[in-house]
Scaffold this motif. Structure first.
Motif, PDB file in Angstrom:
ATOM      1  N   GLY A 169       0.816  -1.212   0.000  1.00 41.08           N
ATOM      2  CA  GLY A 169       0.000   0.000   0.000  1.00 41.08           C
ATOM      3  C   GLY A 169       0.848   1.259   0.000  1.00 41.08           C
ATOM      4  O   GLY A 169       0.581   2.208  -0.750  1.00 41.08           O
ATOM      5  N   ARG A 170       1.881   1.264   0.827  1.00 40.99           N
ATOM      6  CA  ARG A 170       2.767   2.438   0.878  1.00 40.99           C
ATOM      7  C   ARG A 170       3.459   2.651  -0.457  1.00 40.99           C
ATOM      8  O   ARG A 170       3.581   3.776  -0.931  1.00 40.99           O
ATOM      9  CB  ARG A 170       3.812   2.258   1.983  1.00 40.99           C
ATOM     10  CG  ARG A 170       3.254   2.363   3.370  1.00 40.99           C
ATOM     11  CD  ARG A 170       4.310   2.074   4.418  1.00 40.99           C
ATOM     12  NE  ARG A 170       3.721   2.054   5.750  1.00 40.99           N
ATOM     13  CZ  ARG A 170       4.368   1.663   6.823  1.00 40.99           C
ATOM     14  NH1 ARG A 170       5.632   1.265   6.747  1.00 40.99           N
ATOM     15  NH2 ARG A 170       3.773   1.660   7.997  1.00 40.99           N
ATOM     16  N   ILE A 171       3.918   1.550  -1.051  1.00 38.22           N
ATOM     17  CA  ILE A 171       4.605   1.658  -2.343  1.00 38.22           C
ATOM     18  C   ILE A 171       3.630   2.110  -3.425  1.00 38.22           C
ATOM     19  O   ILE A 171       3.976   2.952  -4.265  1.00 38.22           O
ATOM     20  CB  ILE A 171       5.295   0.328  -2.707  1.00 38.22           C
ATOM     21  CG1 ILE A 171       6.451   0.060  -1.735  1.00 38.22           C
ATOM     22  CG2 ILE A 171       5.792   0.349  -4.148  1.00 38.22           C
ATOM     23  CD1 ILE A 171       7.071  -1.318  -1.848  1.00 38.22           C
ATOM     24  N   ALA A 172       2.413   1.582  -3.396  1.00 41.35           N
ATOM     25  CA  ALA A 172       1.414   1.985  -4.402  1.00 41.35           C
ATOM     26  C   ALA A 172       1.105   3.476  -4.276  1.00 41.35           C
ATOM     27  O   ALA A 172       1.028   4.187  -5.289  1.00 41.35           O
ATOM     28  CB  ALA A 172       0.139   1.155  -4.242  1.00 41.35           C
ATOM     29  N   ARG A 173       0.928   3.962  -3.052  1.00 49.00           N
ATOM     30  CA  ARG A 173       0.659   5.392  -2.860  1.00 49.00           C
ATOM     31  C   ARG A 173       1.858   6.233  -3.287  1.00 49.00           C
ATOM     32  O   ARG A 173       1.699   7.285  -3.911  1.00 49.00           O
ATOM     33  CB  ARG A 173       0.279   5.677  -1.402  1.00 49.00           C
ATOM     34  CG  ARG A 173      -1.133   5.197  -1.057  1.00 49.00           C
ATOM     35  CD  ARG A 173      -1.576   5.634   0.326  1.00 49.00           C
ATOM     36  NE  ARG A 173      -0.802   5.062   1.419  1.00 49.00           N
ATOM     37  CZ  ARG A 173      -0.961   3.820   1.890  1.00 49.00           C
ATOM     38  NH1 ARG A 173      -1.868   3.022   1.380  1.00 49.00           N
ATOM     39  NH2 ARG A 173      -0.214   3.392   2.882  1.00 49.00           N
ATOM     40  N   ALA A 174       3.057   5.757  -2.974  1.00 49.27           N
ATOM     41  CA  ALA A 174       4.266   6.484  -3.373  1.00 49.27           C
ATOM     42  C   ALA A 174       4.378   6.526  -4.895  1.00 49.27           C
ATOM     43  O   ALA A 174       4.666   7.583  -5.468  1.00 49.27           O
ATOM     44  CB  ALA A 174       5.508   5.816  -2.767  1.00 49.27           C
TER      45      ALA A 174
END
Length: 186
Positions: A169-174
């Motif tokens: 999720g963090r990578i997708a948002r980034a």
């Protein structure tokens, strides 16, 4: 320890076990193996080369002092990534200010001899560095560990103390935020 035993390429587990026994040469090999990667991670997270150098020195000093606490010698690289990432996150949290873009913090890419191409690449790097500074420290750490250092979601989760789903999720948002900011450069 005979000199010949250290001349070949040893795996991390073997070197870490030797370090646990006080072998300074084995530790030097591990430092040489991982110093560049830890510096690149820290300098990109912090956008400050001097601060990154300090962090890397602290991490290796801590590794030397606490090697006895490492449960699995084969997990040495993950342990270093976790220590480096956590120290950088602590610095970023203590700043409580957005990280200013520092074009000198990123490695210089190989550029063609055409000045206009060099200017374009430098502009892209400056924009990317600024965009990374707009991510949360946790997003930045996850994105750098995945995209720059090639770590798996599970490894990143262990490094940052989150499950693989949270890391994704963090990578997708980034990625979404970076894609939006970098749209003019496509």
């Amino acid at each position: 320890m005979p000199e010949a035993a250290l001349t070949g390429v040893s795996d991390d587990a073997t070197l870490a076990a030797r370090v646990r026994d006080g072998d300074i040469r084995a530790f030097e090999q591990l430092v040489l193996r991982y110093e560049g990667a830890m510096f690149r991670l820290a300098s990109r997270m912090l956008a400050d080369r001097a601060e990154a150098q300090d962090i890397v020195q602290e991490v290796f000093l801590t590794a030397w002092r606490r090697i006895g606490q490492l449960q699995d010698d084969a997990a040495f690289s993950g342990w270093l990534y976790r220590m480096t990432t956590n120290r950088c996150l602590n610095v970023l949290r203590s700043r409580q200010l957005p990280v200013d873009a520092d074009p000198d913090a990123a490695e210089s890419p190989r550029v063609e001899t055409r000045p206009e191409h060099a200017a374009q690449v430098n502009g892209q790097l400056e924009a990317l560095t600024a965009a990374l500074g707009q991510l949360t420290p946790e997003q930045r750490a996850c994105w750098l560990l995945r995209e720059v250092h090639g770590r798996s979601y599970e490894e990143i989760g262990e490094i940052v103390g989150a499950n693989a789903t949270a890391v994704r999720g963090r990578i997708a948002r980034a990625r979404a935020q970076l894609a939006e900011v970098m749209q003019p450069w496509r």
